[in-house]
Motif scaffolding. Structure first.
Motif, short mmCIF file in Angstrom:
data_model
loop_
_atom_site.label_atom_id
_atom_site.label_comp_id
_atom_site.label_asym_id
_atom_site.label_seq_id
_atom_site.Cartn_x
_atom_site.Cartn_y
_atom_site.Cartn_z
N ASP A 118 0.80 -1.23 0.00
CA ASP A 118 0.00 0.00 0.00
C ASP A 118 0.83 1.28 0.00
OD1 ASP A 118 0.97 -0.15 2.55
OD2 ASP A 118 -0.98 -0.18 3.55
N VAL A 119 2.10 1.18 -0.40
CA VAL A 119 2.94 2.36 -0.61
C VAL A 119 3.49 2.26 -2.04
CG1 VAL A 119 3.55 2.62 1.82
CG2 VAL A 119 5.02 1.24 0.32
N PRO A 120 4.06 3.35 -2.57
CA PRO A 120 4.58 3.29 -3.94
C PRO A 120 5.63 2.20 -4.13
CG PRO A 120 4.44 5.56 -3.21
CD PRO A 120 4.16 4.71 -2.01
N VAL A 121 5.50 1.48 -5.23
CA VAL A 121 6.48 0.47 -5.61
C VAL A 121 7.04 0.86 -6.97
CG1 VAL A 121 6.89 -1.93 -6.20
CG2 VAL A 121 5.34 -1.37 -4.33
N GLY A 122 8.37 1.03 -7.03
CA GLY A 122 9.01 1.41 -8.27
C GLY A 122 9.57 0.19 -8.98
N MET A 123 9.19 0.02 -10.25
CA MET A 123 9.64 -1.09 -11.07
C MET A 123 10.78 -0.61 -11.98
SD MET A 123 7.68 -3.57 -10.18
CE MET A 123 6.06 -4.00 -9.53
N LYS A 124 11.97 -1.11 -11.75
CA LYS A 124 13.10 -0.68 -12.59
C LYS A 124 13.03 -1.36 -13.96
CE LYS A 124 16.55 0.78 -9.25
NZ LYS A 124 18.01 0.78 -8.94
N ASN A 125 13.53 -0.64 -14.96
CA ASN A 125 13.66 -1.33 -16.25
C ASN A 125 14.71 -2.43 -16.11
OD1 ASN A 125 15.49 1.44 -16.75
ND2 ASN A 125 16.47 -0.40 -17.57
N PRO A 126 14.54 -3.55 -16.82
CA PRO A 126 15.53 -4.62 -16.73
C PRO A 126 16.87 -4.18 -17.32
CG PRO A 126 14.00 -5.06 -18.52
CD PRO A 126 13.47 -3.85 -17.79
N THR A 127 17.90 -4.97 -17.08
CA THR A 127 19.23 -4.59 -17.57
C THR A 127 19.26 -4.53 -19.10
OG1 THR A 127 19.90 -6.91 -17.41
CG2 THR A 127 20.46 -5.46 -15.57
N SER A 128 18.31 -5.21 -19.75
CA SER A 128 18.22 -5.13 -21.22
C SER A 128 17.71 -3.76 -21.67
CB SER A 128 17.28 -6.21 -21.74
OG SER A 128 15.94 -5.95 -21.34
N GLY A 129 17.07 -3.03 -20.77
CA GLY A 129 16.51 -1.73 -21.10
C GLY A 129 15.10 -1.76 -21.64
N ASP A 130 14.49 -2.92 -21.72
CA ASP A 130 13.17 -3.10 -22.33
C ASP A 130 12.09 -2.37 -21.53
OD1 ASP A 130 10.74 -4.06 -23.35
OD2 ASP A 130 11.61 -5.99 -23.88
N PHE A 131 11.49 -1.31 -22.10
CA PHE A 131 10.44 -0.56 -21.43
C PHE A 131 9.18 -1.40 -21.27
CE2 PHE A 131 11.42 4.24 -21.83
CZ PHE A 131 12.72 4.03 -21.42
N ALA A 132 8.90 -2.31 -22.23
CA ALA A 132 7.68 -3.11 -22.16
C ALA A 132 7.69 -4.00 -20.93
CB ALA A 132 7.52 -3.95 -23.43
N VAL A 133 8.84 -4.57 -20.60
CA VAL A 133 8.96 -5.40 -19.39
C VAL A 133 8.60 -4.59 -18.16
CG1 VAL A 133 10.59 -6.61 -17.89
CG2 VAL A 133 10.63 -7.02 -20.36
N MET A 134 9.17 -3.39 -18.06
CA MET A 134 8.93 -2.52 -16.91
C MET A 134 7.46 -2.11 -16.83
SD MET A 134 10.81 1.17 -16.32
CE MET A 134 10.42 1.70 -17.99
N LEU A 135 6.87 -1.73 -17.95
CA LEU A 135 5.49 -1.29 -17.95
C LEU A 135 4.52 -2.45 -17.68
CD1 LEU A 135 5.82 1.21 -20.89
CD2 LEU A 135 4.96 1.81 -18.61
N ASN A 136 4.81 -3.62 -18.21
CA ASN A 136 3.97 -4.78 -17.91
C ASN A 136 4.05 -5.15 -16.43
OD1 ASN A 136 2.63 -5.49 -20.32
ND2 ASN A 136 4.53 -6.29 -21.18
N SER A 137 5.19 -4.93 -15.83
CA SER A 137 5.32 -5.17 -14.40
C SER A 137 4.42 -4.21 -13.62
CB SER A 137 6.79 -4.99 -13.99
OG SER A 137 6.99 -5.44 -12.67
N CYS A 138 4.33 -2.97 -14.09
CA CYS A 138 3.43 -2.01 -13.45
C CYS A 138 1.97 -2.43 -13.63
CB CYS A 138 3.64 -0.61 -14.04
SG CYS A 138 5.22 0.15 -13.62
N VAL A 139 1.63 -2.92 -14.83
CA VAL A 139 0.27 -3.40 -15.08
C VAL A 139 -0.08 -4.51 -14.09
CG1 VAL A 139 -1.22 -4.60 -16.72
CG2 VAL A 139 0.24 -2.75 -17.52
N ALA A 140 0.83 -5.46 -13.93
CA ALA A 140 0.59 -6.56 -13.00
C ALA A 140 0.45 -6.06 -11.57
CB ALA A 140 1.73 -7.58 -13.09
#
Length: 342
Positions: free
Chosen positions: A175-197
């Motif tokens: 219930d506090v902000p959780v920051g999802m880092k982009n993976p070491t590959s730099g893939d924004f889709a991975v990071m954004l899908n993590s936020c969706v989940a």
């Protein structure tokens, strides 16, 4: 069988009962959590500085640093909201080296997880009591979260954990902000899908229970740079990267679009003294574009008392034993200059 159970560790309930958050500290956290939430929802235009050592190591020097930080935070509180980094778990690329206070409460001694879970909780509580600042920590292992769930005001998911299903689902119940880092590959889709989940509701197994989550509307992105196939650092903090992320956010059904920019790691190529320059560029980008300003809520900076780093047992008080950090004098100047530019 190659996996050996050494000894049972106290449950989170047992540790929380032995080292409770008293009412005064609970009220401090509630007030700070409410203010942080307003920043991520856009109700407040304060800028966040998540700042502190690469890894918390020795309690005395960490608390010394935090007391210095609290004094500066008070001076700039109208414009900058300071969240100290008290990172008690340290991911290691190849598994070797200091793994954090949870693993080794004394970096110069052998691992001791029972003392480790006690040490990290006691230090976080002591930090709130002495400074009035509630902290950020990295959720390196999902099993660690219950030991600190009533203490932390910010949680980071690292570049190597962001694709992990357990981290994503556990984040949806925080219930506090959780920051999802982009993976070491730099893939924004991975990071954004993590936020969706993380923003969605889930049912899954957690700590021996069937668990349900409400979803976390404050899950967001952290840009930390990436690595090329040849191992070269590729930054992603430039204006064009921020604009691209703002556009990418529009393709996903996410609430509270937000981004924190990590000024170190692959964004700096681990050149710790580049962090002030990178922060200044981020602030310039925010001034140049309202879209970027609304997206970028803050920065992460690795800093400690002394510049650079040293090996374990190096003997220099307040100097990182993991990644190199910005020293205190430069840190203080950076924070004051940051406030002047906002």
């Amino acid at each position: 069988m190659g996996l050996h159970m050494v000894k049972a560790v106290p449950t989170p309930e047992e540790i929380r009962a032995a080292h409770p958050m008293d009412k005064e500290l609970q009220e401090i956290k509630a007030k700070r959590d409410a203010e942080i939430k307003k920043i991520f929802t856009g109700e407040s235009d304060k800028f966040i500085a998540i700042i502190g050592p690469c890894s918390a190591d020795y309690e005395n020097s960490v608390l010394d640093y935090l007391c210095r930080l609290a004094a500066v935070a008070e001076k700039i509180k109208d414009k900058v909201f300071v969240i100290p980094r008290i990172y008690t778990n340290k991911p290691r690329t190849n598994g070797s080296g200091y793994k954090g206070m949870l693993h080794q409460p004394n970096p110069e001694d052998k691992p001791d997880f029972i003392e480790g879970v006690k040490a990290i909780r006691k230090m976080h509580i002591k930090a709130i009591r002495e400074t009035g600042l509630t902290a950020a920590d990295e959720m390196l292992y999902t099993d660690n979260w219950p030991y600190l769930e009533d203490i932390l005001s910010y949680v980071a998911i690292g570049a190597r954990s962001v694709e992990n299903q357990a981290h994503r689902l556990t984040s949806s119940g925080i219930d506090v902000p959780v920051g999802m880092k982009n993976p070491t590959s730099g893939d924004f889709a991975v990071m954004l899908n993590s936020c969706v989940a993380a923003q969605a509701k889930h049912t899954f197994l957690f700590s021996g229970y069937e668990a349900k989550t409400d979803g976390n509307p404050l899950a967001h992105c952290i840009l930390r740079g990436s690595l090329s196939k040849s191992g070269r650092s590729i930054p992603n903090y430039h204006y064009e990267d921020l604009k691209y992320l703002a556009e990418a956010y529009g393709k996903y059904k996410l609430v509270n679009p937000a981004c924190i920019v990590d000024a170190n790691h692959n964004n700096s190529g681990k050149k710790w003294d580049e962090q002030p320059r990178i922060v200044n560029e981020i602030l310039h980008s925010r001034r140049h574009s309202d879209e970027v300003k609304h997206l970028v809520k803050g920065v992460m900076v690795e800093s400690y008392i002394e510049d650079g780093n040293q090996p374990i047992g190096g003997g220099c008080y307040g100097k990182s034993i993991t990644d190199p950090c910005l020293g205190w004098k430069k840190t203080e100047r950076l924070l004051l200059e940051m406030a002047e530019q906002l």
